[in-house]
Design an enzyme around this catalytic site. Structure first.
Site, PDB file in Angstrom:
ATOM      1  N   ASP A  11     -11.084  75.029  52.621  1.00  0.00           N
ATOM      2  CA  ASP A  11     -11.926  75.664  53.638  1.00  0.00           C
ATOM      3  C   ASP A  11     -11.203  76.936  54.051  1.00  0.00           C
ATOM      4  O   ASP A  11     -10.120  76.883  54.631  1.00  0.00           O
ATOM      5  CB  ASP A  11     -12.074  74.693  54.817  1.00  0.00           C
ATOM      6  CG  ASP A  11     -12.777  75.308  56.013  1.00  0.00           C
ATOM      7  OD1 ASP A  11     -13.099  76.503  55.979  1.00  0.00           O
ATOM      8  OD2 ASP A  11     -12.983  74.575  56.995  1.00  0.00           O
ATOM      9  N   ASP A 131     -17.380  66.436  52.892  1.00  0.00           N
ATOM     10  CA  ASP A 131     -16.912  67.243  54.035  1.00  0.00           C
ATOM     11  C   ASP A 131     -17.016  66.417  55.312  1.00  0.00           C
ATOM     12  O   ASP A 131     -17.852  65.531  55.420  1.00  0.00           O
ATOM     13  CB  ASP A 131     -17.743  68.527  54.162  1.00  0.00           C
ATOM     14  CG  ASP A 131     -17.134  69.483  55.187  1.00  0.00           C
ATOM     15  OD1 ASP A 131     -15.881  69.511  55.317  1.00  0.00           O
ATOM     16  OD2 ASP A 131     -17.890  70.198  55.873  1.00  0.00           O
ATOM     17  N   TYR A 231      -3.473  69.258  63.638  1.00  0.00           N
ATOM     18  CA  TYR A 231      -4.803  69.286  63.064  1.00  0.00           C
ATOM     19  C   TYR A 231      -5.140  70.640  62.435  1.00  0.00           C
ATOM     20  O   TYR A 231      -4.929  71.674  63.035  1.00  0.00           O
ATOM     21  CB  TYR A 231      -5.841  68.969  64.151  1.00  0.00           C
ATOM     22  CG  TYR A 231      -7.245  69.030  63.616  1.00  0.00           C
ATOM     23  CD1 TYR A 231      -7.723  67.995  62.819  1.00  0.00           C
ATOM     24  CD2 TYR A 231      -8.067  70.118  63.861  1.00  0.00           C
ATOM     25  CE1 TYR A 231      -8.995  68.045  62.292  1.00  0.00           C
ATOM     26  CE2 TYR A 231      -9.342  70.170  63.347  1.00  0.00           C
ATOM     27  CZ  TYR A 231      -9.799  69.134  62.554  1.00  0.00           C
ATOM     28  OH  TYR A 231     -11.053  69.191  62.032  1.00  0.00           O
ATOM     29  N   LYS A 234     -10.254  68.099  58.732  1.00  0.00           N
ATOM     30  CA  LYS A 234     -10.170  66.827  57.995  1.00  0.00           C
ATOM     31  C   LYS A 234      -9.926  67.139  56.527  1.00  0.00           C
ATOM     32  O   LYS A 234     -10.138  68.243  56.063  1.00  0.00           O
ATOM     33  CB  LYS A 234     -11.472  66.047  58.153  1.00  0.00           C
ATOM     34  CG  LYS A 234     -11.418  64.937  59.195  1.00  0.00           C
ATOM     35  CD  LYS A 234     -10.567  63.752  58.773  1.00  0.00           C
ATOM     36  CE  LYS A 234     -10.555  62.711  59.879  1.00  0.00           C
ATOM     37  NZ  LYS A 234      -9.304  62.069  60.100  1.00  0.00           N
TER      38      LYS A 234
HETATM   39  C1  F6R Z   1     -14.189  68.636  61.895  1.00  0.00           C
HETATM   40  C2  F6R Z   1     -14.526  70.038  62.156  1.00  0.00           C
HETATM   41  C3  F6R Z   1     -15.206  70.376  63.418  1.00  0.00           C
HETATM   42  C4  F6R Z   1     -14.227  71.013  64.392  1.00  0.00           C
HETATM   43  C5  F6R Z   1     -14.914  71.370  65.724  1.00  0.00           C
HETATM   44  C6  F6R Z   1     -14.004  72.084  66.686  1.00  0.00           C
HETATM   45  O1  F6R Z   1     -13.621  68.471  60.639  1.00  0.00           O
HETATM   46  O2  F6R Z   1     -14.250  70.901  61.369  1.00  0.00           O
HETATM   47  O3  F6R Z   1     -15.837  69.275  63.995  1.00  0.00           O
HETATM   48  O4  F6R Z   1     -13.161  70.140  64.625  1.00  0.00           O
HETATM   49  O5  F6R Z   1     -16.020  72.206  65.484  1.00  0.00           O
HETATM   50  O6  F6R Z   1     -13.413  73.137  65.990  1.00  0.00           O
HETATM   51  P1  F6R Z   1     -12.401  74.174  66.652  1.00  0.00           P
HETATM   52  O7  F6R Z   1     -11.253  73.363  67.185  1.00  0.00           O
HETATM   53  O8  F6R Z   1     -12.028  75.049  65.494  1.00  0.00           O
HETATM   54  O9  F6R Z   1     -13.187  74.875  67.721  1.00  0.00           O
HETATM   55 MG    MG Z   2     -13.479  73.417  58.595  1.00  0.00          MG
HETATM   56 MG    MG Z   3     -14.413  70.904  55.646  1.00  0.00          MG
END
Ligand code: F6R
Ligand code: MG
Ligand code: MG
Length: 375
Positions: A11, A131, A231, A234
């Site tokens: 990604d 995903d 983090y 995923k």
């Molecule tokens: C899970 C994912 C999304 C982000 C969420 C918050 O794999 O990619 O659910 O975790 O949109 O994202 P941030 O922390 O980048 O605002």
């Molecule tokens: Mg992502």
């Molecule tokens: Mg992804």
């Protein structure tokens, strides 16, 4: 002739949140991989997206873990990152966890699934891309496809399949190196189930035919949050599965996905949701999900790929998608409560850790009641 199939996926940015990479970014990645084709490094390739991830499938004669093939993919994702930055895409370069490439993308962020094999006269295989979920999402489908005659009629009817399959399982909870074990089905079925019920900890990394010894499946087992120590998204695993003859039929490998089983991932990588089979290029929507999986079928001959066939584009899967949406809505009705959110150890965001640390100070040991104290 020996052929290697390598999927390297990452990604490196998406439009509108963690939704989908967008055309320009895909084109930039494709153009760079094409230079590897021109240079004779790879014999063919195919680039596709599922959710916010881009997967590069490459065919070549260079074996697994080849530094030049890995560099080609790494550099393609770098080019993609430049476009993502230029367009102001969200999460530009997020899975490229180090600045400089050092020989093999394993451990650097991108997920990798590779296998080398002697090509059969007809060599069909499937490429899965998931995903908003983790590598253990493939545990149940692989168990059902390669070890359960209730799913795979070939285990009863196909002479090449009745000897069963060997599973290589990785302990992804172990971070100091690779810790793996081999288990044979059908004899070791209960032992296998005991491990595979825990998608967070034990992940099928490879499956082999016990008839021919040939490799049937390869799964990316990288855990991005183990690598990054925090983090970063995923793991969003990819998988290669060879099908037919010595291996389960295509339809036997696909059948378990009709369950749309619950997996970890979904919003902020911290929830439980059904794995919805979707068509190539499908983005992400409801509650940053649901977790999705796409599958392209190919044949390969002398290192050259056919065009892909999008197997979940068949009308059959519309019903499965409707059911998966129902399962997603159902589990979301209970918000953060109980099994709807993953356990503390699996949470992908640290916010709750500081909340719990703060609240811990507000707890006190209550003095035993007088009557209890007297006993
Ligand atoms: C899970 C994912 C999304 C982000 C969420 C918050 O794999 O990619 O659910 O975790 O949109 O994202 P941030 O922390 O980048 O605002
Ligand atoms: Mg992502
Ligand atoms: Mg992804």
């Amino acid at each position: 002739m020996k052929t290697t199939l390598s999927i390297i996926k990452a990604d490196v940015g998406s439009i509108g949140g963690h939704i989908t990479p967008g055309r320009k970014l895909m084109d930039a990645v494709t153009r760079h991989v094409d230079t590897g084709l021109d240079a004779g490094l790879i014999t063919d390739f195919s680039v596709s997206a599922t959710g916010d991830d881009i997967a590069i499938l490459m065919a070549h004669p260079r074996g697994v873990g080849d530094p030049d093939v890995h560099r080609l993919a790494w550099d393609a994702f770098k080019r993609g990152t430049e476009v993502a930055q230029d367009q102001g895409l969200y999460g530009a370069g997020q899975d490229l966890l180090v600045d400089a490439f050092s020989g093999n993308v394993k451990g650097m962020g991108p997920a990798v699934a590779e296998m080398e094999f002697e090509e059969r006269a007809g060599e069909p295989f499937l490429m899965f891309m998931a995903d908003k979920t983790e590598p253990g999402a493939y545990n149940l489908p692989l168990y059902l496809a390669f070890a359960d005659p209730m799913n795979t009629a070939g285990l009863l009817l196909g002479p090449e399949l009745t000897k069963g399959f060997r599973f290589r399982v990785m302990d992804v909870g172990y971070t100091a190196g690779d810790r793996v074990s081999e288990l044979d089905a059908p004899e070791g079925l209960y032992d296998l189930a005991a491990l595979l019920r825990d998608n967070n900890r034990y992940v099928v990394e490879a499956v082999y035919s016990r008839h021919s010894g040939g490799q049937a499946a390869a799964v990316s087992t990288t855990r991005l949050h183990n690598i990054a120590g925090k983090y970063t998204g995923k793991d969003d695993p990819v998988m290669l599965v060879r099908v037919q003859k010595d291996f389960p039929a295509t339809g036997e490998v696909l059948a378990p996905f009709a369950t749309a089983h619950y997996v970890n991932g979904f919003m902020r990588g911290s929830h439980v949701g059904p794995l919805m089979p979707v068509t190539r290029g499908t983005g992400i929507s409801y509650f940053d999900g649901p977790p999705v999986v796409s599958c392209l079928a190919f044949c390969v001959h002398e290192g050259r790929l056919t065009e892909p066939v999008d197997v979940f584009a068949h009308p059959f899967w519309d019903e499965v998608r409707t059911r998966a949406a129902g399962k997603a809505l159902e589990v979301r009705r209970q918000g953060f409560s109980g099994p709807a959110m993953v356990p503390y150890s699996e949470l992908e965001y640290g916010g709750i850790v500081s909340i719990l640390e703060r609240l811990d100070k507000r707890f006190r040991i209550r003095a035993p009641a007088v009557a209890e104290a007297a006993v």
